[in-house]
Design a protein around this motif. Structure first.
Motif, PDB file in Angstrom:
ATOM      1  N   LYS C  83       9.671  31.515  91.354  1.00 49.58           N
ATOM      2  CA  LYS C  83      10.143  32.107  90.098  1.00 49.58           C
ATOM      3  C   LYS C  83       9.429  33.399  89.745  1.00 49.58           C
ATOM      4  O   LYS C  83       8.204  33.472  89.770  1.00 49.58           O
ATOM      5  CB  LYS C  83       9.829  31.142  88.964  1.00 49.58           C
ATOM      6  CG  LYS C  83      10.897  30.273  88.333  1.00 49.58           C
ATOM      7  CD  LYS C  83      12.259  30.464  88.624  1.00 49.58           C
ATOM      8  CE  LYS C  83      13.076  31.107  87.530  1.00 49.58           C
ATOM      9  NZ  LYS C  83      14.484  31.153  87.909  1.00 49.58           N
ATOM     10  N   ARG C 134      29.941  44.124  78.851  1.00 48.97           N
ATOM     11  CA  ARG C 134      29.767  43.797  80.267  1.00 48.97           C
ATOM     12  C   ARG C 134      28.939  42.522  80.475  1.00 48.97           C
ATOM     13  O   ARG C 134      28.733  42.082  81.614  1.00 48.97           O
ATOM     14  CB  ARG C 134      29.078  44.961  80.984  1.00 48.97           C
ATOM     15  CG  ARG C 134      30.028  46.084  81.398  1.00 48.97           C
ATOM     16  CD  ARG C 134      29.297  47.370  81.698  1.00 48.97           C
ATOM     17  NE  ARG C 134      28.143  47.246  82.551  1.00 48.97           N
ATOM     18  CZ  ARG C 134      28.181  47.157  83.881  1.00 48.97           C
ATOM     19  NH1 ARG C 134      29.325  47.194  84.515  1.00 48.97           N
ATOM     20  NH2 ARG C 134      27.077  47.045  84.587  1.00 48.97           N
ATOM     21  N   CYS C 135      28.457  41.959  79.394  1.00 48.30           N
ATOM     22  CA  CYS C 135      27.597  40.765  79.494  1.00 48.30           C
ATOM     23  C   CYS C 135      28.304  39.657  80.282  1.00 48.30           C
ATOM     24  O   CYS C 135      29.472  39.384  80.074  1.00 48.30           O
ATOM     25  CB  CYS C 135      27.230  40.252  78.115  1.00 48.30           C
ATOM     26  SG  CYS C 135      26.370  38.663  78.150  1.00 48.30           S
ATOM     27  N   LEU C 136      27.557  39.034  81.194  1.00 52.94           N
ATOM     28  CA  LEU C 136      28.121  37.977  82.032  1.00 52.94           C
ATOM     29  C   LEU C 136      27.692  36.592  81.556  1.00 52.94           C
ATOM     30  O   LEU C 136      28.031  35.597  82.161  1.00 52.94           O
ATOM     31  CB  LEU C 136      27.644  38.148  83.473  1.00 52.94           C
ATOM     32  CG  LEU C 136      28.016  39.450  84.171  1.00 52.94           C
ATOM     33  CD1 LEU C 136      27.153  39.642  85.407  1.00 52.94           C
ATOM     34  CD2 LEU C 136      29.478  39.437  84.551  1.00 52.94           C
ATOM     35  N   SER C 137      26.911  36.547  80.477  1.00 53.85           N
ATOM     36  CA  SER C 137      26.340  35.278  80.005  1.00 53.85           C
ATOM     37  C   SER C 137      25.529  34.590  81.090  1.00 53.85           C
ATOM     38  O   SER C 137      25.568  33.371  81.216  1.00 53.85           O
ATOM     39  CB  SER C 137      27.435  34.326  79.500  1.00 53.85           C
ATOM     40  OG  SER C 137      28.082  34.897  78.400  1.00 53.85           O
ATOM     41  N   CYS C 138      24.789  35.363  81.871  1.00 54.66           N
ATOM     42  CA  CYS C 138      23.988  34.756  82.941  1.00 54.66           C
ATOM     43  C   CYS C 138      22.681  34.213  82.407  1.00 54.66           C
ATOM     44  O   CYS C 138      22.012  33.426  83.055  1.00 54.66           O
ATOM     45  CB  CYS C 138      23.725  35.754  84.061  1.00 54.66           C
ATOM     46  SG  CYS C 138      22.634  37.113  83.597  1.00 54.66           S
ATOM     47  N   ASN C 139      22.299  34.676  81.208  1.00 57.36           N
ATOM     48  CA  ASN C 139      21.094  34.182  80.534  1.00 57.36           C
ATOM     49  C   ASN C 139      19.790  34.704  81.144  1.00 57.36           C
ATOM     50  O   ASN C 139      18.720  34.212  80.830  1.00 57.36           O
ATOM     51  CB  ASN C 139      21.087  32.646  80.519  1.00 57.36           C
ATOM     52  CG  ASN C 139      20.368  32.088  79.310  1.00 57.36           C
ATOM     53  OD1 ASN C 139      20.336  32.722  78.254  1.00 57.36           O
ATOM     54  ND2 ASN C 139      19.761  30.937  79.454  1.00 57.36           N
ATOM     55  N   THR C 140      19.862  35.680  82.046  1.00 56.18           N
ATOM     56  CA  THR C 140      18.646  36.221  82.650  1.00 56.18           C
ATOM     57  C   THR C 140      17.739  36.831  81.575  1.00 56.18           C
ATOM     58  O   THR C 140      16.521  36.714  81.632  1.00 56.18           O
ATOM     59  CB  THR C 140      19.001  37.296  83.691  1.00 56.18           C
ATOM     60  OG1 THR C 140      19.977  36.755  84.567  1.00 56.18           O
ATOM     61  CG2 THR C 140      17.791  37.709  84.500  1.00 56.18           C
ATOM     62  N   LYS C 143      15.740  34.235  79.827  1.00 55.18           N
ATOM     63  CA  LYS C 143      14.700  33.710  80.702  1.00 55.18           C
ATOM     64  C   LYS C 143      13.549  34.694  80.874  1.00 55.18           C
ATOM     65  O   LYS C 143      12.442  34.319  81.210  1.00 55.18           O
ATOM     66  CB  LYS C 143      15.299  33.353  82.070  1.00 55.18           C
ATOM     67  CG  LYS C 143      16.126  32.073  82.015  1.00 55.18           C
ATOM     68  CD  LYS C 143      16.473  31.559  83.389  1.00 55.18           C
ATOM     69  CE  LYS C 143      17.771  32.133  83.881  1.00 55.18           C
ATOM     70  NZ  LYS C 143      18.264  31.519  85.096  1.00 55.18           N
ATOM     71  N   GLU C 150      16.352  33.879  72.102  1.00 54.78           N
ATOM     72  CA  GLU C 150      17.612  33.585  72.786  1.00 54.78           C
ATOM     73  C   GLU C 150      18.429  34.876  72.854  1.00 54.78           C
ATOM     74  O   GLU C 150      19.360  35.091  72.076  1.00 54.78           O
ATOM     75  CB  GLU C 150      18.358  32.473  72.058  1.00 54.78           C
ATOM     76  CG  GLU C 150      17.668  31.136  72.254  1.00 54.78           C
ATOM     77  CD  GLU C 150      18.357  30.019  71.522  1.00 54.78           C
ATOM     78  OE1 GLU C 150      18.927  30.256  70.457  1.00 54.78           O
ATOM     79  OE2 GLU C 150      18.313  28.887  72.040  1.00 54.78           O
ATOM     80  N   MET C 152      20.513  36.183  75.158  1.00 52.00           N
ATOM     81  CA  MET C 152      21.931  36.107  75.516  1.00 52.00           C
ATOM     82  C   MET C 152      22.781  35.711  74.310  1.00 52.00           C
ATOM     83  O   MET C 152      23.853  36.249  74.094  1.00 52.00           O
ATOM     84  CB  MET C 152      22.141  35.095  76.633  1.00 52.00           C
ATOM     85  CG  MET C 152      23.593  34.974  77.052  1.00 52.00           C
ATOM     86  SD  MET C 152      23.896  33.543  78.068  1.00 52.00           S
ATOM     87  CE  MET C 152      24.169  32.290  76.855  1.00 52.00           C
ATOM     88  N   ASP C 153      22.254  34.794  73.532  1.00 53.72           N
ATOM     89  CA  ASP C 153      23.008  34.334  72.360  1.00 53.72           C
ATOM     90  C   ASP C 153      23.190  35.455  71.344  1.00 53.72           C
ATOM     91  O   ASP C 153      24.239  35.562  70.718  1.00 53.72           O
ATOM     92  CB  ASP C 153      22.323  33.137  71.712  1.00 53.72           C
ATOM     93  CG  ASP C 153      22.377  31.922  72.607  1.00 53.72           C
ATOM     94  OD1 ASP C 153      21.648  31.924  73.613  1.00 53.72           O
ATOM     95  OD2 ASP C 153      23.150  30.998  72.329  1.00 53.72           O
ATOM     96  N   PRO C 184      21.761  42.317  84.616  1.00 53.00           N
ATOM     97  CA  PRO C 184      22.694  42.781  85.643  1.00 53.00           C
ATOM     98  C   PRO C 184      23.835  43.614  85.068  1.00 53.00           C
ATOM     99  O   PRO C 184      24.558  44.269  85.802  1.00 53.00           O
ATOM    100  CB  PRO C 184      23.209  41.486  86.267  1.00 53.00           C
ATOM    101  CG  PRO C 184      23.038  40.461  85.221  1.00 53.00           C
ATOM    102  CD  PRO C 184      21.846  40.871  84.410  1.00 53.00           C
ATOM    103  N   ASP C 186      23.286  45.962  82.753  1.00 57.91           N
ATOM    104  CA  ASP C 186      22.651  47.214  82.290  1.00 57.91           C
ATOM    105  C   ASP C 186      22.631  47.366  80.775  1.00 57.91           C
ATOM    106  O   ASP C 186      22.708  48.485  80.248  1.00 57.91           O
ATOM    107  CB  ASP C 186      23.342  48.437  82.914  1.00 57.91           C
ATOM    108  CG  ASP C 186      23.502  48.296  84.418  1.00 57.91           C
ATOM    109  OD1 ASP C 186      22.512  47.969  85.067  1.00 57.91           O
ATOM    110  OD2 ASP C 186      24.626  48.491  84.934  1.00 57.91           O
TER     111      ASP C 186
END
Lengths: 136, 292, 252
Positions: C83, C134-140, C143, C150, C152-153, C184, C186
């Motif tokens: 990780k 463009r957000c993919l909701s990958c949550n990177t 993390k 949070e 991404m939220d 991812p 940007d």
């Protein structure tokens, strides 16, 4: 335009890539033209969908990625639904776009250059969908 | 009856009147839609790049949230959300390997993703499952002679595997509208694409499509459009307005979400409809037809 | 004693002079790897202290040293783990086997806007930062956030114009830039959140009566005399005043 049908070009790597990304066997196409007949955006296309598929079958990838057609497609899936051979032409188009976006690293459109007024009034789903198709 | 409900981004902004009228219509018919406590954008369009699982994460997260509520069915109003979530669910049901990969990626978030135990259902399907006589009883407005053109667009009926009705000639909207006392018109372009996201950078493509669709519907007697997609709504509404400014012979007709018409027929407060969100004001037409 | 050993000894004694730590007193040592070089440092230090112990004089990637300024973003992996992890160097403890590098700066774009001339509508954030679509909701992002936000939220909330949600979720952001480096799609998350908080503060948040009254008082110059008095004081007088004031604050 002259078409080069050398073994190297016909069996280009991109052909397999399109098949893999688009998850569709476009070699099945027998050029009936149903896709082009039903395509709502065909008028704006420089290469009609069935011809694009034929070009890919012949490995003419450079013609495809230079075309306007792959960006005019609105991914409405009418072509895929009507294809008598079960080719997912919409998936095929997406694969072509993806290969350009992934390898050239240049976006088809720049979100920040869009008109501010338009950005304020468009529903979110228009932008999200568009950027997913046109930016890498 | 309670059902989980996934709104989607546009239902909270440009299509807020769609949400309000749909939820109040359902409530009137005894269905309580409970919004997912936490949700993200579904990704809008099912990813057609089969090799890029990153694009499947957004719908996967929504499905996870839905599973965690313990309720089986997940209601969507927006056609795009419906299409994306339903296809994604199918994708993971068919590709166990990909599902495993997503789970490995989500391991750190300590969440369990599975495609089982959830069913995505669109508002139209949910309404058409209901007892017709009960529905009819609740209709308060007298039979209206308003002629409505149903516009399905792409994503309710394509691809075939997720279609909520026939692919080429769906009838589900017409049936609902007729139950509610509206007249429906038949025209050939109800499942034609409005050119969707091309509105961002190729408005001319959209314009051509809208002109074709509207002209055909009007020739067949349509006075108003009913639909269920916030992007189709924006395209039809804003582009018609533009066409009318450029061309005097062009007749624009109002564009409404189907739930707005149902809500009116049920005699609910017209304020739910927030007509100011529409560029082509439907109020004069409604007044003329005795619906307001 | 060879010349090399002598130099090492000088360096080591310098180290204890700089850090004020006598190596002989230290029982537990750990190894960290900074820019690929191995350093033996005492256990229990923060990453920043460990780097200084190792002899680095930090002029970048260090600021308040209290976990507020967001300047000391650090990226690391622990030997044997896969990780990639993230921390603020002044807050996180250095751990044995840490491969680390500091991130002095995140290349980010901040758009120009005027709050007074901006509409408080659902798409305002999209107007300035369309790339959030463009957000993919990958949550990177979530993390990678050392503050445990949070992210991404709140980007999803920003997408649907939910200012309150963005403001509340992003409140603890210190703008370290780690989310923006990892995204991812940007997106520069913290600038989006900042605009959202500003708009929410100006147009969305309920107004507080007392605060408004005090602000008016200040504007009207009610406290101007007191302020002028303070500005005119000498350093010594100021210090004296400060000490007295602090004393008065103490709770007995």
């Amino acid at each position: 335009m002259a078409i080069n049908l050398s073994r190297e070009i016909v069996h280009s790597l991109e052909r397999e890539k399109i098949k893999e990304i688009g998850n569709t066997n476009f070699y099945l196409c027998y050029q009936c033209g149903n896709c082009s007949a039903g395509c709502p955006c065909a008028e704006e296309m420089d290469i009609l969908p069935h011809r694009a598929v034929r070009l890919a079958q012949l490995g003419q990838f450079s013609r495809l990625i230079e075309s306007k057609a792959i960006w005019v497609c609105a991914a409405c899936i009418t072509c895929s639904v009507r294809c008598p051979r079960g080719v997912d032409i919409a998936g095929f188009m997406e694969a072509c776009r993806q290969i350009v976006l992934r390898t050239r690293k240049v976006d088809h459109l720049s979100p920040v250059e869009l008109d501010a007024q338009l950005l304020k009034e468009l529903p979110q789903i228009a932008l999200i969908n568009n950027f997913r198709k046109f930016t890498g | 009856m309670e059902i989980s409900y996934y709104p989607g981004c546009s239902l909270k902004t440009s299509a807020i009147n769609f949400e309000r009228t749909a939820l109040s219509t359902l409530e009137e018919l005894g269905i309580y839609a409970l919004e997912l406590p936490r949700w993200n954008c579904c990704g809008v369009m099912f990813s057609q790049s089969a090799d890029n699982l990153m694009l499947q994460l957004a719908p996967a997260r929504v499905i996870m949230e839905a599973r965690e509520t313990g309720r089986k069915r997940l209601l969507t109003l927006c056609s795009m959300c419906y299409n994306t979530l339903k296809r994604s669910l199918l994708f993971f049901k068919r590709n166990g390997e990909k599902l495993k990969k997503i789970n490995a990626f989500l391991k750190l978030e300590e969440r369990d993703f599975s495609a089982e135990g959830v069913e995505v259902i669109h508002l139209l399907t949910l309404l058409s499952e209901l007892d017709t006589s009960n529905f009819k009883m609740k209709i308060k407005k007298i039979k209206s002679n308003l002629k409505v053109a149903s516009y399905y667009g792409c994503l309710l009926t394509r691809p075939r595997e997720i279609a909520l009705d026939g692919v080429e000639n769906p009838q589900i909207m017409e049936k609902l509208l007729e139950i509610a006392g509206f007249q429906t018109v038949n025209y050939p372009f109800k499942t034609d694409c409005c050119a969707s996201f091309q509105v961002v950078n190729r408005r001319n493509v959209v314009k051509k499509q809208i002109r074709k669709i509207v002209t055909s519907a009007v020739r067949n007697g349509a006075e108003i459009f009913a639909l269920s997609c916030p992007l189709c709504e924006y395209n039809l509404d804003s582009v018609q307005q533009e066409l009318a400014q450029e061309d005097e012979t062009f007749t624009p007709i109002p564009v409404l979400y189907i739930s707005q018409l149902l809500s009116l027929a049920l005699g609910q407060d017209p304020k739910l409809n927030d007509f100011s969100l529409h560029r082509i004001d439907p109020r004069p037409l409604f007044k003329e037809k005795g619906l307001l | 004693m060879s010349e090399k050993n002598l130099m090492q000894k000088i360096a080591d004694s310098n180290k204890s002079v700089i850090s004020g730590v006598d190596d002989l007193d230290i029982e537990l040592w750990i190894k960290i790897y900074f820019l690929g070089r191995e350093y033996r440092v005492p256990a229990g230090l923060t990453i920043m202290q460990a780097l200084e112990y190792a002899g680095y004089f930090l002029t970048r990637s260090c600021g308040c040293r209290a976990g507020f300024c967001g300047a000391c973003s650090t990226v690391y992996r622990i030997k044997g783990e896969y990780k990639l992890q993230f921390a603020m160097a002044c807050q996180a403890e250095a751990m044995d086997g840490m491969y680390l590098v500091q991130l002095p700066f995140a290349p980010a774009e901040k758009r120009v806007y005027s709050l007074d001339h901006e509409e408080y509508s659902a798409n305002t954030l999209l107007k300035y930062y369309p790339e959030i679509a463009r957000c993919l909701s990958c949550n990177t992002c979530t993390k990678s956030c050392p503050q445990g936000i949070e992210v991404m939220d709140y980007i999803n909330a920003a997408l649907r114009g939910d200012y309150k949600q963005v403001a509340e979720l992003s409140f603890d952001c210190i703008q370290c830039g780690l989310c923006a480096i990892r995204c991812p799609a940007d997106i520069v998350h913290y600038n989006v959140a900042q605009l959202a908080r500003r708009l929410y503060g100006k147009y969305g948040m309920p107004q507080v009566k007392n605060l408004n009254e005090r602000a008016t008082e200040i504007e009207e110059g009610v406290y101007q005399g007191e302020f002028d008095h303070l500005v005119a004081l000498s350093n010594d007088e100021l210090k004296k005043l400060y000490v007295e004031q602090q004393k008065n604050k103490e709770v007995y």
